[in-house]
Design a protein around this motif. Sequence first.
Motif, PDB file in Angstrom:
ATOM      1  N   ARG A 186       0.853  -1.189   0.000  1.00 17.50           N
ATOM      2  CA  ARG A 186       0.000   0.000   0.000  1.00 17.50           C
ATOM      3  C   ARG A 186       0.887   1.236   0.000  1.00 17.50           C
ATOM      4  O   ARG A 186       2.011   1.207   0.511  1.00 17.50           O
ATOM      5  N   ASN A 189      -1.630   7.267   2.570  1.00 17.93           N
ATOM      6  CA  ASN A 189      -2.805   8.027   2.155  1.00 17.93           C
ATOM      7  C   ASN A 189      -2.386   9.408   1.656  1.00 17.93           C
ATOM      8  O   ASN A 189      -1.630  10.127   2.311  1.00 17.93           O
ATOM      9  N   ASP A 213      -8.632   0.159  -0.898  1.00 20.09           N
ATOM     10  CA  ASP A 213      -7.854   1.335  -1.264  1.00 20.09           C
ATOM     11  C   ASP A 213      -8.192   1.724  -2.703  1.00 20.09           C
ATOM     12  O   ASP A 213      -8.652   0.888  -3.502  1.00 20.09           O
ATOM     13  N   TYR A 229      -3.214   8.447  -4.312  1.00 27.05           N
ATOM     14  CA  TYR A 229      -3.607   7.218  -3.612  1.00 27.05           C
ATOM     15  C   TYR A 229      -4.431   7.596  -2.380  1.00 27.05           C
ATOM     16  O   TYR A 229      -4.014   8.426  -1.571  1.00 27.05           O
ATOM     17  N   ARG A 231      -6.413   5.737   0.806  1.00 29.47           N
ATOM     18  CA  ARG A 231      -6.679   4.481   1.500  1.00 29.47           C
ATOM     19  C   ARG A 231      -8.169   4.345   1.831  1.00 29.47           C
ATOM     20  O   ARG A 231      -8.902   5.333   1.865  1.00 29.47           O
ATOM     21  N   LYS A 232      -8.572   3.100   2.080  1.00 30.26           N
ATOM     22  CA  LYS A 232      -9.982   2.836   2.392  1.00 30.26           C
ATOM     23  C   LYS A 232     -10.396   3.575   3.671  1.00 30.26           C
ATOM     24  O   LYS A 232      -9.610   3.748   4.605  1.00 30.26           O
TER      25      LYS A 232
END
Length: 316
Positions: A186, A189, A213, A229, A231-232
């Motif tokens: 990952r 964020n 994500d 990017y 994140r969830k």
Amino acid sequence: MTQTRARISGQVTAVGAALAVALSLAACDAGGGSTGAGSPPAVSTPPPSPTPTVEPATYRRTLDTALGPLDKALRAVDRAREGGALTRALGTAATAAGTAATELDSAETPDDAISGNVSLAASLRGLGRSLEEAGADKGRCATSPRVELNSADGLQPVRDAGATLTGLGYPVRLKLPRTEKPKHRRLGNGSFVKDSGRGGLGQLTIRNGTDSDAVISLTRGKRTVFTVYVRKNAHTTVRRVRDGSYTVYFTSGSDWNSAKKSFTRDCGFEKFDDKADFRTVEVSGGTQYTVLTFSLAKTIGGNATTSEVPADEFPS
């Protein structure tokens, strides 16, 4: 009359004794090897010779000859970098596995290795299928071939069959390719995957209310301006967005592969049907600029619809 019966009985008894003696002598002659003048000599028949078996050393050489090219091809898989080189190496190894299996099918095998040889040949065919499937082109959203091999069914049977033959004294010299467990890569964020043109006053906030994500890309024409990017269950704000009309793409999934700029599992590729328009105007008392918020969560009453796009159309 009683005396007559006694004499007859004695004669029968004598005759019976004579016959018994004669039979006894005949049996003795046969067992002792003494025969009469007219009897054929006894012939001793040797036991049949056992069927000749393959020498273990011969079968060991057969194994080495059949498995040598495959071992070389599998080592090349280990050395290959992910991408085209690995795909080609997997294809070569898959072919070599099938060739080795065919050679073992016709190999002369010692009795104690017959079952193990059959199992090894069958397992090599399974290995070939696993290598071929791992190397198949599955598009942009694809798990690493080494991860696929880790969960494939073709490797363990080769290990088992090889261990059986090796335990019998017939070493199976194969270095199976290294595999990898599923990854969970990952980015942080708000990290930029690409940033090639900001400098305005506009602001874009992305709220990711999904369980995956996501990566959001803004394009103008065929040019990707920036990719960020998120994140969830998080959000980020991109500032200094230049004026213009942008198409907003997003992809979601698990395990971000930075080299391919794509998730490797559970991927989806979409875009917002409406463009994001940023404008800056001078107004009385100052400057007015656009501030937009995009939400990736499925909400009731939302005013932005999305459409799926092919993976190869998603901007890099």
